[in-house]
Design a protein around this motif. Structure first.
Motif, PDB file in Angstrom:
ATOM      1  N   SER A  38      -5.393  -0.026   7.044  1.00 55.63           N
ATOM      2  CA  SER A  38      -6.827  -0.058   6.733  1.00 55.63           C
ATOM      3  C   SER A  38      -7.248   1.131   5.882  1.00 55.63           C
ATOM      4  O   SER A  38      -8.025   0.985   4.928  1.00 55.63           O
ATOM      5  N   LEU A  39      -6.778   2.334   6.199  1.00 59.50           N
ATOM      6  CA  LEU A  39      -7.171   3.505   5.425  1.00 59.50           C
ATOM      7  C   LEU A  39      -6.680   3.406   3.989  1.00 59.50           C
ATOM      8  O   LEU A  39      -7.384   3.824   3.056  1.00 59.50           O
ATOM      9  N   ALA A  40      -5.502   2.829   3.787  1.00 55.35           N
ATOM     10  CA  ALA A  40      -5.017   2.631   2.420  1.00 55.35           C
ATOM     11  C   ALA A  40      -5.878   1.603   1.693  1.00 55.35           C
ATOM     12  O   ALA A  40      -6.318   1.827   0.560  1.00 55.35           O
ATOM     13  N   GLN A  41      -6.137   0.468   2.336  1.00 54.31           N
ATOM     14  CA  GLN A  41      -6.946  -0.585   1.698  1.00 54.31           C
ATOM     15  C   GLN A  41      -8.345  -0.096   1.354  1.00 54.31           C
ATOM     16  O   GLN A  41      -8.912  -0.481   0.326  1.00 54.31           O
ATOM     17  N   GLU A  42      -8.920   0.715   2.209  1.00 55.43           N
ATOM     18  CA  GLU A  42     -10.299   1.156   2.029  1.00 55.43           C
ATOM     19  C   GLU A  42     -10.434   2.278   0.998  1.00 55.43           C
ATOM     20  O   GLU A  42     -11.542   2.602   0.581  1.00 55.43           O
ATOM     21  N   ASN A  43      -9.332   2.867   0.584  1.00 51.62           N
ATOM     22  CA  ASN A  43      -9.356   3.978  -0.366  1.00 51.62           C
ATOM     23  C   ASN A  43      -9.348   3.447  -1.785  1.00 51.62           C
ATOM     24  O   ASN A  43      -8.291   3.249  -2.392  1.00 51.62           O
ATOM     25  N   GLU A  44     -10.515   3.203  -2.349  1.00 49.46           N
ATOM     26  CA  GLU A  44     -10.624   2.586  -3.670  1.00 49.46           C
ATOM     27  C   GLU A  44     -10.202   3.522  -4.794  1.00 49.46           C
ATOM     28  O   GLU A  44     -10.081   3.098  -5.935  1.00 49.46           O
ATOM     29  N   ALA A  45      -9.971   4.810  -4.495  1.00 52.53           N
ATOM     30  CA  ALA A  45      -9.491   5.734  -5.517  1.00 52.53           C
ATOM     31  C   ALA A  45      -8.016   5.501  -5.826  1.00 52.53           C
ATOM     32  O   ALA A  45      -7.524   5.920  -6.877  1.00 52.53           O
ATOM     33  N   LEU A  46      -7.309   4.829  -4.925  1.00 47.34           N
ATOM     34  CA  LEU A  46      -5.894   4.545  -5.144  1.00 47.34           C
ATOM     35  C   LEU A  46      -5.728   3.321  -6.034  1.00 47.34           C
ATOM     36  O   LEU A  46      -6.535   2.386  -5.972  1.00 47.34           O
ATOM     37  N   PRO A  47      -4.667   3.280  -6.846  1.00 39.63           N
ATOM     38  CA  PRO A  47      -4.365   2.033  -7.559  1.00 39.63           C
ATOM     39  C   PRO A  47      -4.000   0.951  -6.549  1.00 39.63           C
ATOM     40  O   PRO A  47      -3.555   1.232  -5.432  1.00 39.63           O
ATOM     41  N   ALA A  48      -4.174  -0.295  -6.933  1.00 43.25           N
ATOM     42  CA  ALA A  48      -4.027  -1.408  -5.991  1.00 43.25           C
ATOM     43  C   ALA A  48      -2.649  -1.453  -5.354  1.00 43.25           C
ATOM     44  O   ALA A  48      -2.514  -1.779  -4.168  1.00 43.25           O
ATOM     45  N   PHE A  49      -1.587  -1.128  -6.114  1.00 38.22           N
ATOM     46  CA  PHE A  49      -0.252  -1.251  -5.528  1.00 38.22           C
ATOM     47  C   PHE A  49      -0.047  -0.246  -4.400  1.00 38.22           C
ATOM     48  O   PHE A  49       0.762  -0.472  -3.494  1.00 38.22           O
ATOM     49  N   MET A  50      -0.811   0.874  -4.410  1.00 33.74           N
ATOM     50  CA  MET A  50      -0.720   1.835  -3.316  1.00 33.74           C
ATOM     51  C   MET A  50      -1.679   1.477  -2.182  1.00 33.74           C
ATOM     52  O   MET A  50      -1.430   1.820  -1.024  1.00 33.74           O
ATOM     53  N   ARG A  51      -2.748   0.780  -2.510  1.00 30.17           N
ATOM     54  CA  ARG A  51      -3.665   0.335  -1.455  1.00 30.17           C
ATOM     55  C   ARG A  51      -3.064  -0.803  -0.640  1.00 30.17           C
ATOM     56  O   ARG A  51      -3.260  -0.868   0.575  1.00 30.17           O
ATOM     57  N   PHE A  52      -2.344  -1.690  -1.319  1.00 31.00           N
ATOM     58  CA  PHE A  52      -1.921  -2.933  -0.663  1.00 31.00           C
ATOM     59  C   PHE A  52      -0.407  -3.091  -0.544  1.00 31.00           C
ATOM     60  O   PHE A  52       0.060  -4.014   0.100  1.00 31.00           O
TER      61      PHE A  52
END
Length: 615
Positions: free
Chosen positions: A453-467
């Motif tokens: 959840s913390l990765a998904q919610e961090n919109e500063a990260l590029p998508a491949f790191m969020r998901f």
């Protein structure tokens, strides 16, 4: 459970073509003077080029993988099931990976800041790993075995299509999308049969055990009346906002789709497995008994652990950890005053009624109570708490027999769908209470729910790191999260401490058993006996665990590998920083940039330690 499984992007091509195009300037015939050239566009910075690549790669990936897009809240292709199995699909995945690596190589890494260099390194590592898995020597051993009893679409897709899973069915459009996706799933099942026939011809087949389990799974689903099928779930819970005419039409359409498309497709697979494929399936349960299996197992270990480890190294680490944990268990036995052998102590924990829940409802309430107790402790250890809510549910009866003791299904990035901690209530007398807290810490908070959840919610990260992610980090964090029960004070009670030692033992035994099965020829029975001899887990759980390792080789060895890395890095930071060490800061460093390959995580923590020491 994260399926738990790359054509050049059309949008990327369009961008490239538009960047290269020039507009001719008509020079007035009557004016001999040269036309002043327009000022050149500023050169793209390394940062902008990197994040443009990330965006284009992600956009292309979402187009190729519509189910992944739905889980991300992207509904542009929500009426599509996707391919995932054809030669064109695999060629597209390979072309995308090759394209992305070529574009990445054009970017000057030294011109990036430290955060961007981290993203560069993770993208490069992950894409190279994807590309390696798509090489013919590995792909040809995997694509002809498209399903198993643990991670096949036959369990995943009904669950997420039930109306209570990850796919929404609230509007008329969403329900109509579901009907179209179901037709794609039926086509996928027929394609899976063709892939398995190719495997038969090549001598690359699943185990008889796995095939028998899949047959039982299909039987369990097919014996359900249409109105009790998971696929009918959205109709059982239709929104009140849907009008009567649409309600009647959709009800009839779903009933027809399930009865006349999905069930026949499922029966075709079931009958093929039972009447044809089973006879060709292999008796030997380890990959070492499959053509090319030794090579594939070493490749899978590299992918799941993100480290270049051999099966023998992992096996020896497991034996060492099992011995250490047994010593800790002996201390607990002495502390509680149990008179008898270690085996008798294990039997006592397995069988004494005081360690059993009397009903599914009582087990559910037990997890609710644990969740509340954990929530009260989390602010002392974490500076950021996920916005996404966490729900607690038992597995649905149609799939519980073949599931692990618990699992996690991620929520929506915008918080509109909660994360779900699933626990197993199958064969309730075999379930014991000492391990409940540690299971919740792993699958729920602060384990998978926090990390994902913390990765998904961090919109500063590029998508491949969020998901995105890798097994060693994702499962390593969750296993590390179990140890936070010590920091929270939950393991002062020796029986609860025994529960967490039992779960730690499970992950240590996995190092021994997974490598034993796939590189040393261990049998199912031998592996089950080893787990019962070295822990208090019940035979039902031990059997499900061993059959899981048979189905998905190497996945289980990543847990302990990742956790030991995070524990070592924490100990290193505490030793070097002393009074400057802050557990909240350490957890933020580990968690807030998504799932990192272990070597890249270690480099990041080393830089953080050096920066803290310098201040």
């Amino acid at each position: 459970m994260t399926n738990k499984l790359l054509l050049l992007s059309v949008s990327a091509c369009a961008l490239a073509l538009s960047a290269c195009a020039t507009t001719p300037v008509a020079e007035p015939v009557s004016t001999p003077a040269a036309v002043e050239a327009a000022p050149a566009a500023p050169a793209e910075s390394a940062h902008d080029a990197l994040f443009r690549l990330f965006k284009e790669s992600d956009e292309a990936q979402l187009g190729r993988n519509p189910l992944s897009a739905i889980f991300r809240g992207d509904m542009r292709n929500a009426d599509q099931f996707g391919d995932y199995i054809s030669d064109d699909y695999f060629a597209g995945e390979k072309a995308a990976a090759e394209h992305d690596l070529a574009e990445l190589a054009k970017i000057d890494r030294s011109a990036l800041n430290e955060t961007d260099q981290l993203a560069y390194d993770v993208f490069q590592f992950s894409t190279k790993d994807t590309l390696e898995g798509l090489q013919p020597q590995y792909l040809n051993l995997g694509k002809v075995r498209p399903m198993d009893h643990f991670s096949g679409f036959q369990t995943f897709y009904p669950t997420v299509s039930s109306g209570d899973g990850g796919i929404p069915f609230k509007t008329v459009q969403e329900l109509e999308n579901g009907l179209k996706r179901h037709k794609g799933y039926a086509r996928y099942l027929d394609a899976a049969i063709e892939r398995m026939k190719q495997g038969q011809a090549a001598g690359v087949v699943e185990t008889k055990l796995t095939v028998r389990n899949m047959i039982e799974q299909f039987d369990n689903q097919l014996k359900q009346p249409v109105e009790e099928s998971p696929f009918y779930g959205p109709i059982r819970s239709l929104s009140k906002d849907i009008g009567e005419a649409d309600k009647a039409r959709l009800t009839a359409a779903y009933r027809d789709e399930i009865a006349n498309d999905l069930y026949p497709a499922m029966k075709r697979v079931r009958d093929y497995l039972a009447n044809d494929y089973l006879a060709s399936a292999r008796e030997g349960q380890g990959l070492m008994y499959m053509r090319g299996g030794d090579m594939l197992y070493r490749r899978l270990i590299r992918s799941t652990t993100t480290l270049d480890l051999t099966p023998e190294q992992i096996h020896q680490t497991g034996l060492s950890e099992v011995a250490r944990i047994l010593g800790e268990m002996d201390k607990v036995q002495k502390e509680v005053g149990f008179k008898g052998t270690r085996a008798q102590f294990f039997d006592y924990l397995r069988n004494d009624p005081k360690f059993k829940m009397k009903s599914r409802e009582a087990l559910t309430q037990g997890y609710y109570d644990i969740g509340k107790a954990v929530d009260a402790k989390l602010p002392a250890l974490f500076s950021t708490i996920p916005k996404t809510k966490l729900e607690i549910r038992p597995y649905e009866p149609f799939r519980e027999k073949f599931q692990a003791g618990g699992s996690y299904q991620q929520g929506a990035p915008d918080g509109s769908r909660p994360g779900i901690f699933y626990f197993n209530a199958y064969d309730l007398p075999s379930r014991t209470t000492p391990g409940m807290t540690t299971l919740y810490l792993h699958e729920g908070a602060p384990g998978h729910h926090f990390q994902i959840s913390l990765a998904q919610e961090n919109e500063a990260l590029p998508a491949f790191m969020r998901f995105g992610g890798n097994t060693a980090y994702v499962e390593g964090w969750a296993l590390y999260a179990e140890t936070l029960g010590y920091d929270m004070g939950f393991y002062k009670d020796p029986i609860q401490r025994m529960g967490t030692l039992d779960d730690e033992m499970l992950r240590a035994m996995r190092l021994v058993v997974d490598t034993g099965i796939h590189s040393k020829g261990w049998t199912r029975e031998q592996a089950i006996k080893y787990m019962l001899d070295n822990s208090s887990m019940g035979k039902t759980d031990a059997t499900a665990e061993v059959e899981r390792y048979i189905a998905i080789p190497s996945q289980a060895v990543a847990y302990k590998t990742g956790a030991m890395t995070i524990q070592r890095l924490r100990a290193k930071a505490q030793a070097e920083l002393g009074d400057k060490f802050d557990i909240k800061d350490f957890h933020a460093e580990v968690l807030m940039t998504g799932a990192l390959p272990l070597a890249i995580l270690e480099e990041k923590i080393d830089r953080w330690i050096a920066a803290k020491k310098a201040n």
